[in-house]
Structures are given as structure tokens and as C-alpha cells.
Design an enzyme around this catalytic site. Sequence first.
Site, PDB file in Angstrom:
ATOM      1  N   SER A 110     -10.118  -6.104  10.305  1.00 30.99           N
ATOM      2  CA  SER A 110     -11.338  -5.469   9.846  1.00 30.99           C
ATOM      3  C   SER A 110     -12.121  -6.500   9.038  1.00 30.99           C
ATOM      4  O   SER A 110     -11.583  -7.079   8.093  1.00 30.99           O
ATOM      5  CB  SER A 110     -11.015  -4.243   8.980  1.00 30.99           C
TER       6      SER A 110
ATOM      7  N   ARG B 295       0.837  -1.189   0.000  1.00 32.78           N
ATOM      8  CA  ARG B 295       0.000   0.000   0.000  1.00 32.78           C
ATOM      9  C   ARG B 295       0.876   1.244   0.000  1.00 32.78           C
ATOM     10  O   ARG B 295       1.876   1.315   0.706  1.00 32.78           O
ATOM     11  CB  ARG B 295      -0.942   0.015   1.207  1.00 32.78           C
TER      12      ARG B 295
ATOM     13  N   GLU C 292      -6.319  -0.822  15.493  1.00 30.95           N
ATOM     14  CA  GLU C 292      -6.939  -1.806  14.607  1.00 30.95           C
ATOM     15  C   GLU C 292      -5.962  -2.918  14.245  1.00 30.95           C
ATOM     16  O   GLU C 292      -4.820  -2.663  13.870  1.00 30.95           O
ATOM     17  CB  GLU C 292      -7.413  -1.128  13.317  1.00 30.95           C
TER      18      GLU C 292
ATOM     19  N   ARG D 223       2.453   1.091  10.300  1.00 33.37           N
ATOM     20  CA  ARG D 223       1.890   1.501   9.011  1.00 33.37           C
ATOM     21  C   ARG D 223       2.997   1.398   7.968  1.00 33.37           C
ATOM     22  O   ARG D 223       3.865   2.259   7.879  1.00 33.37           O
ATOM     23  CB  ARG D 223       1.350   2.929   9.104  1.00 33.37           C
TER      24      ARG D 223
ATOM     25  N   ARG E 234       0.889  -6.320  12.614  1.00 31.44           N
ATOM     26  CA  ARG E 234       0.246  -5.666  13.763  1.00 31.44           C
ATOM     27  C   ARG E 234       0.039  -6.641  14.911  1.00 31.44           C
ATOM     28  O   ARG E 234       0.087  -6.252  16.082  1.00 31.44           O
ATOM     29  CB  ARG E 234      -1.080  -5.030  13.331  1.00 31.44           C
TER      30      ARG E 234
END
Length: 420
Positions: free
Chosen positions: A350, A260, A347, A275, A387
Site C-alpha cells: 500500500s 499489530r 493486498e 494476517r 505476504r
Amino acid sequence: MHDLRALRADPAGFDAALARRGLSPVAGDLVRRDEERRAALQALQEQQAQRKVLAKEIGQGKKTGQDTTSLEQKAVELRDHIAALEASAAQIENDISGVLASLPNRLDETVPEGRDEESNQVVHQWGEVPVFDFEPKQHFELGEQLGLMDFPTAAKLSGARFTVLRGALARLERALGQFMLDTHTQEFGYSETIVPLLVNDAAMYGTDKLPKFAEDSFQTTDGRWLIPTAEVPLTASVAGEILDAKMLPLRMTALSSCFRSEAGSAGRDVRGMLRQHQFSKVELVSVTTPEASADEHERMTRCAESILERLNIPYRRMLLCAGDTGFGAARTFDLEGWLPGQKAWREISSCSNTRDFQARRMNARYRTENGPAFVHTLNGSGLAVGRTLIAVMENGQTAEGAIEIPAALQPYMGGLTRIG
């Protein structure tokens, strides 16, 4: 993608659904444009019929030696008019499709109102937030202290937002991915899949990543895309198919690298590996019937939660509000793990039900007694490996800076119980 027939049947309801996401009304303009398109198509059919009659008259006239010059001139004019109508109808259809492709999914009625994450609702919380008798460190402090998390070398090789893991931490990340895959396949009925990391435009469009999120992904020089998540190839694997209802639900999982660009995230989570441009994730994808998708959403979320519970990571399930629900989702649960070093919930998974939104974009259907119908597709993280590694490190840290390995991972670590 939205059903234009449903929009025509209830334009006010369609605009009301958009308003929940803070968007302006569009139904009236779309209905008007669709009426123009249908009128152009009707005129096209009428003139095509006239052309057939005219062609027959010209043919008969030539057989009998009549002068057909005027008829032929009329045929040329009719041909040009038909071509113009075809172009007009095609342009209107492209315009309508472009607008529909840019609009997010309609939200489930249970999605709470709200503009941002502040309005997300806690559904439930699991586990006790750990209390340390020392000041807990963040994961990058632990990793660098152990000499197993190397950001300078990653920056030298690739730039910012990359990480090099070494030794026991590298093995711990691999162990997490293997543990997640084994649990989802052996206990929860997901089929393990190895997917391409490069996909075409059709796969990205079908899974609602194009055109809206083009800047969030990396494109290669030959026009393909590095996958932002294995959701893309897993879900797109049923594109254009008409599935036997007996095959449903299809449950697939893949451990893959994800890429990403993190466009728009400048200044956010700069330190550490929270991130990243490249990270590993175990993805869960379900393809099912409309009647079963709500239950499948709950089931998928529980599968993801079970991983956190077995790793003894405190978490809370959040029902995302209207303003925080993703573009393609009708309803989303986020799982937030507790990070003691940050003293915050972050988070870690999801899980979303997109209903038939993606299926319409990629024409994925199943057989019913009344003919083919669109499937429902769901996707979720089961979990984001990096994560989860952060959560394991921060929740398992000791005063000396060591990391206690959860019992569920120890068989994957050769029996190692502690790093450091």
C-alpha cells in the site's frame, strides 16, 4: 492535522471533504469555538495591559505614601480573572486540537467515490494469472506439507496469529527482505536505515497512529509502543526539523519487524500467515516538497511494483475509493498480488501520499524563499515480506508440492532453485 486557517477560510469546502468520507459537518462548530478562543485571547491581552498599568499605579502610590489597598484588591481580582481567561483559552484550544486530531486527511480530487473496497478502481494489471493442471494449494498447506511452516509451535509459544518458519522457508523469507532492500537502495536511491522497534507517543501521534489507532498497536508497560510499521520511526525522524530544500527528496527504507494487534479482525484470515501479530516488511518513506509529492507517489508505487515484476508475481494496482482510503492518506494505491491457492487478489503493498497531514502533526518543515513551509510525506510497502512469501509459494508451487524459487532470489538462496 488540518490547517485551522484554511478551515476558517472555507468551512463549507472542509465539510464537503469530510462528507466524502461519510463524516458529519464540524466546521461551523470549530469556527465558533475558535472565535471564542480568539475573543478570550484578546480579552486576556487587554487585561494583562491593565495589570501592568495597575502595578505601576500601586508602585507610585506606595512611594508617595498613599493607601493602595483598593488598588491591590483590584489587582488580585484582575489576576484571578486573567488566570480564568488563560485556562479558558487553553481549554478551547485543546478542544479544537482534539477534534482536528480525530479527523482524517482530505482526499485528493482523483479519489473515486465509494463506501468500501468494492468501489476501488483497477488502474492496471501486470502478468498472466497462472493456470495449473492440478488444484493449487494455499501457502499453509504447502508449508505444513514441507514441514517448514509450524503453526502449533508458534501457538504454544505466543498464541494465535504467529508462525514459526524453518529451514529453506526461513531462508526464503530472509532472502526476500534482502532482495527488496538491495533493489531499493542500489537501484532506486533509498537510504537503508535500521530503526528502533519501540517509539514514544510523539512519534505515533506525528504519523497519525494516535489517538485513533491505539487499539491496533501494542503498548509496553513503560508507555512506549511496538511499531506497527517502520513508517513511524522513519517519518518521525524529521519531526521538529526545518530541512534544507536541497536535501529533498529524502528517501529512506528499512526492513523491520512490525507488530499489530489486529483489533476487529476476529474470524478473518484465521488460517496461515496472511494476517499476523508480528511480521516483516520493507518500508519506503519519502519526504519531499508539495510540488513534487504527486510524482513521488507514482515513483514510489513503481518501485514497489518492480519487486513484484522481478519475482514474476501477477498483480494489479488499485486506486482506493473514498471509503477505503486510510485515515492519514490523501490518495492511496494498493498493489494486490494473485494467490492461486485462494483464487483471489490480496493486498501485498500500500503506497500513500499524506501530503502535509503528518508534517503538521509533527511540525516538519523545509526552507523556502518565503520562510519555512510544511513538507509532504509519503509511505509505502516495498513489500510486506510475509505476504510476498505467500505469493511466491503459491505461484511457484508444483503438482508434487514443491516450490520453484524465482530467478531473482536464487543468488540469495545459495543457488537453490527449488524447495521440496
